[in-house]
Write a protein that holds these residues in place. Structure first.
Motif, PDB file in Angstrom:
ATOM      1  N   TRP A 115       0.848  -1.199   0.000  1.00  0.00           N
ATOM      2  CA  TRP A 115       0.000   0.000   0.000  1.00  0.00           C
ATOM      3  C   TRP A 115       0.885   1.251   0.000  1.00  0.00           C
ATOM      4  N   HIS A 116       1.947   1.249   0.801  1.00  0.00           N
ATOM      5  CA  HIS A 116       2.873   2.390   0.855  1.00  0.00           C
ATOM      6  C   HIS A 116       3.541   2.608  -0.496  1.00  0.00           C
ATOM      7  N   SER A 117       3.962   1.533  -1.140  1.00  0.00           N
ATOM      8  CA  SER A 117       4.622   1.648  -2.437  1.00  0.00           C
ATOM      9  C   SER A 117       3.670   2.233  -3.472  1.00  0.00           C
ATOM     10  N   GLN A 118       2.399   1.809  -3.400  1.00  0.00           N
ATOM     11  CA  GLN A 118       1.404   2.321  -4.347  1.00  0.00           C
ATOM     12  C   GLN A 118       1.201   3.823  -4.179  1.00  0.00           C
ATOM     13  N   VAL A 119       1.075   4.285  -2.946  1.00  0.00           N
ATOM     14  CA  VAL A 119       0.860   5.713  -2.700  1.00  0.00           C
ATOM     15  C   VAL A 119       2.093   6.525  -3.099  1.00  0.00           C
ATOM     16  N   GLN A 120       3.269   6.009  -2.787  1.00  0.00           N
ATOM     17  CA  GLN A 120       4.491   6.704  -3.168  1.00  0.00           C
ATOM     18  C   GLN A 120       4.588   6.843  -4.689  1.00  0.00           C
ATOM     19  N   VAL A 161       8.345  19.543   3.942  1.00  0.00           N
ATOM     20  CA  VAL A 161       8.731  20.076   5.247  1.00  0.00           C
ATOM     21  C   VAL A 161       7.664  19.779   6.285  1.00  0.00           C
ATOM     22  N   ARG A 162       6.389  20.020   5.912  1.00  0.00           N
ATOM     23  CA  ARG A 162       5.294  19.868   6.881  1.00  0.00           C
ATOM     24  C   ARG A 162       5.208  18.434   7.386  1.00  0.00           C
ATOM     25  N   HIS A 163       5.345  17.471   6.490  1.00  0.00           N
ATOM     26  CA  HIS A 163       5.145  16.063   6.873  1.00  0.00           C
ATOM     27  C   HIS A 163       6.443  15.292   7.048  1.00  0.00           C
ATOM     28  N   ASN A 164       7.574  15.969   6.884  1.00  0.00           N
ATOM     29  CA  ASN A 164       8.866  15.294   6.992  1.00  0.00           C
ATOM     30  C   ASN A 164       8.908  14.053   6.096  1.00  0.00           C
ATOM     31  N   LEU A 165       8.380  14.237   4.858  1.00  0.00           N
ATOM     32  CA  LEU A 165       8.198  13.071   3.987  1.00  0.00           C
ATOM     33  C   LEU A 165       9.492  12.583   3.352  1.00  0.00           C
ATOM     34  N   SER A 170      10.006   6.433  -0.161  1.00  0.00           N
ATOM     35  CA  SER A 170      11.146   5.571  -0.461  1.00  0.00           C
ATOM     36  C   SER A 170      12.202   6.372  -1.219  1.00  0.00           C
ATOM     37  N   PRO A 171      13.472   5.990  -1.089  1.00  0.00           N
ATOM     38  CA  PRO A 171      14.536   6.714  -1.807  1.00  0.00           C
ATOM     39  C   PRO A 171      14.298   6.770  -3.313  1.00  0.00           C
ATOM     40  N   VAL A 172      13.792   5.687  -3.907  1.00  0.00           N
ATOM     41  CA  VAL A 172      13.588   5.697  -5.354  1.00  0.00           C
ATOM     42  C   VAL A 172      12.473   6.666  -5.739  1.00  0.00           C
ATOM     43  N   THR A 173      11.451   6.798  -4.878  1.00  0.00           N
ATOM     44  CA  THR A 173      10.391   7.773  -5.143  1.00  0.00           C
ATOM     45  C   THR A 173      10.944   9.191  -5.058  1.00  0.00           C
ATOM     46  N   MET A 174      11.739   9.470  -4.028  1.00  0.00           N
ATOM     47  CA  MET A 174      12.342  10.793  -3.892  1.00  0.00           C
ATOM     48  C   MET A 174      13.283  11.085  -5.067  1.00  0.00           C
ATOM     49  N   ALA A 175      13.990  10.061  -5.522  1.00  0.00           N
ATOM     50  CA  ALA A 175      14.878  10.247  -6.676  1.00  0.00           C
ATOM     51  C   ALA A 175      14.073  10.610  -7.915  1.00  0.00           C
ATOM     52  N   TYR A 218      19.674  10.388  -3.358  1.00  0.00           N
ATOM     53  CA  TYR A 218      18.604   9.404  -3.143  1.00  0.00           C
ATOM     54  C   TYR A 218      18.808   8.171  -4.015  1.00  0.00           C
ATOM     55  N   LEU A 219      19.360   8.370  -5.218  1.00  0.00           N
ATOM     56  CA  LEU A 219      19.595   7.234  -6.108  1.00  0.00           C
ATOM     57  C   LEU A 219      20.644   6.295  -5.515  1.00  0.00           C
TER      58      LEU A 219
END
Length: 467
Positions: A115-120, A161-165, A170-175, A218-219
């Motif tokens: 579920w987390h991977s799907q939302v990311q 910033v607000r959610h410290n996301l 996941s690092p790949v999502t941030m990348a 992140y990569l």
């Protein structure tokens, strides 16, 4: 899902909302206003699900549904100009991102990993879609691209910033997110450079440094964790780095060319007399621009070469050097085929310069040839008068006079029978071929000049047979 949860009011409200959402999402040919109507009904049901939720599990699921509804509404608004509303579009963008991220935060300890991977994944594709619109369409719902980029960046930064996301995604999502922002900066820099807005283009290249470093960081983490999708992101980052390198080269070369243009303008148009020293400074700047872009940015190299050719040809009267750089520019443009540059000022300068130089060469050659022919024509004066006299009498007299007095220097030639109406046309064609100057260059200049004059009379008389 347990039987108790299946009958829970929050779950039932979400199912009703999902039904409305599917009606809007699966009906491709549905009018936008009807799609938005179904999505609004879905939102009301999802809000009911939020209100009825009595656990973190149910609340995070309902929040994710609201995020999906906002994303779909945003896509409908931005995909259909007839219903596009700037304020609503950005409302749905920021709300969608907000609800997706709230869902991640609240469901952190209660939802499964899938579920987390799907939302990311939804968060990153949602953001990439918004940036894609800005890159491809040039504007988003009528707002200038710079405004689009600023809103997207501010919204993303505020949510992170607000959610410290940064610690929750996941690092790949941030990348992926930072790679999308990187590509956005690079594309904006390229657009600015194409418009010769060098300062703005340079600033956007500087802006690209931060998302490039962040995406790389992140990569590296994603690679260590063995996450999927790393190779694709690596290719995207490498492509962006190549574009940055090319843009820097282009920016530097175009700046040098612009500076050289300024020196030429000042030396030629602003001073009472042409300032040769400033022209030489401009010449050096154009050469630096060519070397800077050489084999890396063919268009910038060609632009500088064309302008240098113009300077050397028009201002400094160095025709051979001007021809060399004009040719350099035209060859560069040809190497970029199928791109067309006929409307570009630099290409027009190069083509016009080449044509003028070629015309000057032809005129010079013609003048030289006339000077060489002048004494020979004087020497042939009596013979040419006799040829003209025969031509004035008749076409047949002309042929008879030529075959008797000026025998064609053709191997194996035999004097033909006298010309008549039946064979006259063929004999004239043969005579034009025998006396053509291009086929008589090996017999000396005097004979070549005589053949030129004979050919003029033959062509004039051949009209009789053509009519």
């Amino acid at each position: 899902m347990s039987d108790n949860l299946r009958s829970h009011p929050s779950v039932l409200a979400r199912e009703r909302g999902n039904a409305f959402y599917l009606q809007a999402a699966q009906s491709e040919h549905l009018a936008p206003c009807l799609q938005l109507s179904y999505l609004e009904k879905a939102r009301r049901e999802y809000q009911t699900a939020i209100d009825k939720a009595d656990s973190q599990l149910l609340l995070s699921s309902a929040l994710k549904n609201v995020g999906a509804m906002c994303e779909k509404s945003f896509r409908v608004h931005t995909g259909k100009p007839s219903v596009c509303d700037i304020s609503k579009s950005f409302y749905f963008f920021t709300e969608g991102l907000e609800f997706y991220m709230k869902a991640l935060v609240i469901g952190e300890e209660h939802q499964p990993l899938a579920w987390h991977s799907q939302v990311q994944g939804k968060i990153s594709t949602f953001l990439e879609y918004a940036l894609f619109l800005a890159r491809e369409d040039g504007d988003l719902c009528g707002l200038p691209p710079v405004g689009v980029h600023a809103v997207v960046r501010r919204s993303l930064h505020r949510k992170l910033v607000r959610h410290n996301l940064a610690d929750r995604l996941s690092p790949v999502t941030m990348a992926r997110v930072w790679t999308a922002l990187l590509q956005d900066d690079v594309n904006e820099a390229v657009r600015a450079l194409d418009k010769e807005e060098f300062s703005r283009g340079f600033n956007r290249l500087m802006d690209a440094e931060q998302p490039l470093r962040t995406a790389r960081q992140y990569l590296r983490v994603a690679e260590k964790l063995g996450e999927h999708g790393v190779y694709t992101i690596e290719e995207m980052i490498e492509s962006a780095e190549e574009q940055i390198s090319m843009a820097r080269v282009s920016s530097q070369s175009r700046k040098l060319t612009a500076n050289a243009d300024a020196f030429v303008e000042k030396a030629v148009n602003e001073a009472e007399e042409i300032d040769v020293d400033q022209l030489w400074v401009a010449c050096d700047l154009y050469k630096q621009a060519i070397l800077c872009a050489e084999k890396l940015d063919m268009e910038s190299e060609s632009v500088a070469a064309a302008m240098l050719g113009r300077l050397l040809h028009r201002c400094m009267k160095l025709n051979d050097a001007g021809h060399k750089y004009y040719r350099h520019a035209i060859d560069g443009a040809a190497a970029l085929h199928p791109r067309q540059f006929h409307q570009c000022v630099w290409y027009q300068h190069a083509m016009n310069g080449l044509n003028d130089l070629q015309k000057e060469i032809w005129e010079k050659d013609a003048k030289k040839k006339d000077e060489e022919r002048k004494p020979i024509l004087e020497e042939l004066k009596e013979e040419l008068e006799a040829i003209k006299k025969a031509a004035d009498e008749s076409a047949y007299k002309l042929l008879a006079h030529l075959f008797e007095t000026h025998i064609p220097k053709v191997e194996g030639w035999k004097k033909p029978v006298p010309a008549t109406a039946e064979n006259g046309k063929k004999q004239f064609l043969d005579a034009i071929r025998w006396y053509h100057p291009d086929k008589n260059t090996q017999h000396g200049l005097k004979w070549e000049v005589l053949c030129e004059e004979i050919t003029k009379h033959l062509n004039a008389k051949y009209v009789i047979f053509k009519t």
